[in-house]
Structure formats: C-alpha cells, structure tokens
Scaffold this active site. Sequence first.
Site, PDB file in Angstrom:
ATOM      1  N   TYR A 144      33.207 -11.859 -21.033  1.00  0.00           N
ATOM      2  CA  TYR A 144      32.725 -13.234 -20.898  1.00  0.00           C
ATOM      3  C   TYR A 144      33.808 -14.030 -20.207  1.00  0.00           C
ATOM      4  CZ  TYR A 144      31.315 -17.990 -22.296  1.00  0.00           C
ATOM      5  OH  TYR A 144      30.963 -19.324 -22.297  1.00  0.00           O
ATOM      6  N   ASP A 239      41.274 -12.166 -16.015  1.00  0.00           N
ATOM      7  CA  ASP A 239      40.899 -13.344 -16.808  1.00  0.00           C
ATOM      8  C   ASP A 239      41.682 -13.275 -18.121  1.00  0.00           C
ATOM      9  OD1 ASP A 239      37.793 -14.719 -18.197  1.00  0.00           O
ATOM     10  OD2 ASP A 239      39.900 -15.301 -18.340  1.00  0.00           O
ATOM     11  N   LYS A 267      43.303 -21.954 -23.175  1.00  0.00           N
ATOM     12  CA  LYS A 267      43.563 -21.853 -24.615  1.00  0.00           C
ATOM     13  C   LYS A 267      45.008 -22.187 -25.016  1.00  0.00           C
ATOM     14  CE  LYS A 267      39.692 -18.614 -25.143  1.00  0.00           C
ATOM     15  NZ  LYS A 267      38.671 -19.190 -26.018  1.00  0.00           N
TER      16      LYS A 267
HETATM   17  P1  KE4 Z   1      36.105 -22.125 -21.930  1.00  0.00           P
HETATM   18  O1  KE4 Z   1      35.320 -22.635 -20.746  1.00  0.00           O
HETATM   19  O2  KE4 Z   1      35.244 -21.930 -23.170  1.00  0.00           O
HETATM   20  O3  KE4 Z   1      37.373 -22.954 -22.196  1.00  0.00           O
HETATM   21  O4  KE4 Z   1      36.684 -20.671 -21.544  1.00  0.00           O
HETATM   22  C1  KE4 Z   1      35.782 -19.688 -21.139  1.00  0.00           C
HETATM   23  C2  KE4 Z   1      36.415 -18.317 -21.312  1.00  0.00           C
HETATM   24  C3  KE4 Z   1      36.858 -17.649 -20.174  1.00  0.00           C
HETATM   25  N1  KE4 Z   1      37.442 -16.432 -20.270  1.00  0.00           N
HETATM   26  C4  KE4 Z   1      37.621 -15.844 -21.472  1.00  0.00           C
HETATM   27  C5  KE4 Z   1      38.269 -14.497 -21.531  1.00  0.00           C
HETATM   28  C6  KE4 Z   1      37.195 -16.484 -22.667  1.00  0.00           C
HETATM   29  O5  KE4 Z   1      37.380 -15.872 -23.857  1.00  0.00           O
HETATM   30  C7  KE4 Z   1      36.583 -17.746 -22.587  1.00  0.00           C
HETATM   31  C8  KE4 Z   1      36.065 -18.485 -23.802  1.00  0.00           C
HETATM   32  N2  KE4 Z   1      36.152 -17.802 -25.034  1.00  0.00           N
HETATM   33  C9  KE4 Z   1      35.145 -18.106 -26.022  1.00  0.00           C
HETATM   34  C10 KE4 Z   1      35.455 -17.272 -27.268  1.00  0.00           C
HETATM   35  N3  KE4 Z   1      34.994 -15.971 -27.123  1.00  0.00           N
HETATM   36  C11 KE4 Z   1      35.067 -19.569 -26.316  1.00  0.00           C
HETATM   37  C12 KE4 Z   1      34.331 -19.923 -27.590  1.00  0.00           C
HETATM   38  C13 KE4 Z   1      33.077 -20.699 -27.286  1.00  0.00           C
HETATM   39  O6  KE4 Z   1      32.361 -20.350 -26.316  1.00  0.00           O
HETATM   40  O7  KE4 Z   1      32.819 -21.644 -28.058  1.00  0.00           O
END
Ligand code: KE4
Length: 421
Positions: A144, A239, A267
């Site tokens: 993801y 990523d 993060k």
């Molecule tokens: P954000 O747009 O949510 O800040 O980041 C997206 C993203 C991109 N790449 C990786 C490897 C990620 O894990 C994420 C976001 N992680 C999720 C948790 N698995 C965010 C939690 C959520 O969607 O509320």
Amino acid sequence: MNLKKSEALLQRARQIIPGGVNSPVRAFRGVGGTPPFIVRGDGSHIFDADGNSYIDYVGSWGPLLLGHRHPAVMEALRAVLEIGTSFGAPTEREIQLAEMIREAIPSMEMIRLVNSGTEATMSALRLARGFTGRTLTIKLEGCYHGHVDSLLVKAGSGVATLGIPDTAGVPAAFADSTIALPFNSVAALEEAFEKHGNHIAAVIVEPVAGNMGCIPPAPGYLEAMRELTAKHGALLIFDEVMTGFRVAHGGAQQLYAIKPDLTTIGKVIGGGLPIGAYGGRADIMSHIAPVGPVYQAGTLSGNPLAVAAGIAMLTELKKNPAIYAELEKKTAALCASAPAGITLNRVGSMFTFFFTGAAVTDYTTAKRSDTARFGRFFHHMLERGVYLAPSQFEAAFLSAAHTEEDIRKTAAAAAEFFAAG
Ligand code: KE4
C-alpha cells in the site's frame, strides 16, 4: 469493557463523517466492535473517552517511534507556537530537516517535503514518469502506497482489510498503467521486464512490506529488483513511509544495503504531525518544478510545526543510536515465541502475528490467515488493555517508550488467549 461514551461518539460521528472515521482502517471493520475514541496519549499508552487505558502498538500507524508526547517533540512544538503556524514561504527549519534526512539516508541527495505519504508516493511516481518518459509502473500485490489512483490496484492496508476489489472511482486507464506482481517473486519481475522492459517507468515497493501485515523481503529479492530496474532503465522507488527511521536509522535501504533511485518517507519524520517527503538522485530531482517540468506543490508543505517535530525526532534518534538496539531487544522479547498455528513476522520494531501456521511471504499466503480468529484475539487483547492494529493486514509497532512491564503484560494476555485454544 465499558465503551459507552465511545459508542455514543461513534453514533454522532457517523452522522457527519463516513463510517465515523477520517481513515477507514480506524473503523474496526476488520475486527468488529466499537473503536475507542481516544482522548490522550502518554508514552506507550493511550486513553479513551470511557477512561480505559491501553498499551499502544499502533503508535498512530508508525510515526510515534518515541512514544506519545515525547518531551523533546512537545518542547519543539511549543517553541514554534511562539512564532506562528504557517507562512507559505521558505524557512530555515525546512533546510535543517532535509539535511538531517539526507545525513541518515544518503541516497536522498535532493528532497522535497510534502504533507503525507500519499503525496510523497504520488509525486515520486509522476517524477519517475516525467524523468523516463515512460508510463507503466510495477507495484507489488498487498503493498500500500497511500490512496494514489494508479496504486490502488491490489493494494494492502485498509483496502485489503475491507476486501475492496480495486477501488471504485479509479479509471481503467489509470489501473491499466499499473502492473501488480506477487511480492517476493523474482520470476514475476523477470517476466514483467521481459514483456514490458522499456515501457516501465518505475517499480515502487515497500522494501519491508507492512501493509499486508509485516513481510520481509526474501533473500536476494531486492537485489534482483535493483538489477532489473537498472538494466531496463526503470527507476527503483523504495516506499519507506513506514520503514524509514523505523527498521533502522537509514531505513530498509540501510538494513539491506540497496540504493534506490528515489525514496518516499513520512510518519517518523513528522513525529505525529502531517508530513511526507520524496527524494533521491539529484539528476532526477532536478526535474521537479520550479527547476524542471514535473509539477508538484503544496500549501502547507514544510509546515513549521511538522518540521520542528521532525527535527526533534531525528535529533533524539541521532543522539541516542542505541534506541534501535533497544527496540530490537524489546520487540524480540515480545515476539519470542509464536504459538502453534501462528506465524510471526518481524523486522526490528514492526511485527505481525498471522493466524496461519504456514509461512507468510506474500499477499496470497497472508490472505490465508484466519481473520475471524485474529478478530477474537484482537478483542481479547483490547479488553486486557492492549491496543493492536485492528486488522490482520497491518503491522504493529513497538516504541522506545514501551517498558518491560508493558511487554510482560502483553505477553501474558496473549498467552492467556492461546492457552484457551
Ligand atoms: P499517508 O498518506 O496515510 O500519510 O501514507 C500513505 C502510505 C504510504 N506508504 C506506506 C508504506 C504506508 O504505510 C502508508 C500509510 N500507512 C497506513 C498504515 N498501514 C496508514 C494508516 C491509515 O491509512 O489510516
């Protein structure tokens, strides 16, 4: 357990916010029940509206490597409040954070700060297409990368949790530009490059998958990916939104000694404030506006509060490199033994208990997990004050604030569940 106030808040929230949440995975659809509405966090704990306290293994989904309300982060934020919240103009702190990131992750020769992981991956992908003049991208099933249209193809995290078969609203043309391959299969990569080699702009990968649960790269997998992308003129995008400053100070690329062309992070570098960043080879990044033709922008990019929190986080991590050995030791203790029928995957302080006895090496094997039993385990732990990620297809995180007592309590609660069969 008493969740009366959270239940009432959820009813109210659902009247105005889809599912009552601002991010789907928070709705507990993967495990059922009512999500506790949190009122505060402190160290390794969070506290809900009904006065329940929990040992927190979500940590805001990764940012809180140092735990909630770390004094250095709180102090940095208080200082910024004295001078304002946002200017929409360059500030020195943005240079300082970028320099600290590059010092930890040298492959990021040039860096652009954005406001989320999604913005980072979306921008990195656009840059890869602009730089190579190619349109196809390869992603790995179960990974993801945020809710980028073209990457919501066989995606992990909330998409996997909710079982959404490739998100509605994404035009076929976008999805058609993405080739989704099984994670950890070199053969699949070789075949895809054989077929589409000189049309592939980039491969984007979570070097340690966290969004189908935690799945490490198989030995040689990332090396093969690096060789194939270089051979065919495609860019390799790591990523590291989740793994950056998590699995090592320099992220997974330090752990596995692989140099990607572009990296996305987020993060941890914001300490819980909205942030993301993408960066990499200077010759590629020079294609980004205003220097080059690939446009990307953001009103609040480089926001003073987020950047100050990030500087405080990275300063703490730089001052105390032993944090990583400590995290390794504590998480290893927590994950010391997987009961029968459970596969435990861990890299550093990110881990997942898969409810399957078979090895979990990709999305197909992860999906064989007994998600109903995971749901029962999740609630068993929640009722005993342990807050895990509310989905089998997520990683859990330990922070520097977790104590031996937290780990003992967590292990005891888990042992009680497994003893009951
Ligand atoms: P954000 O747009 O949510 O800040 O980041 C997206 C993203 C991109 N790449 C990786 C490897 C990620 O894990 C994420 C976001 N992680 C999720 C948790 N698995 C965010 C939690 C959520 O969607 O509320």
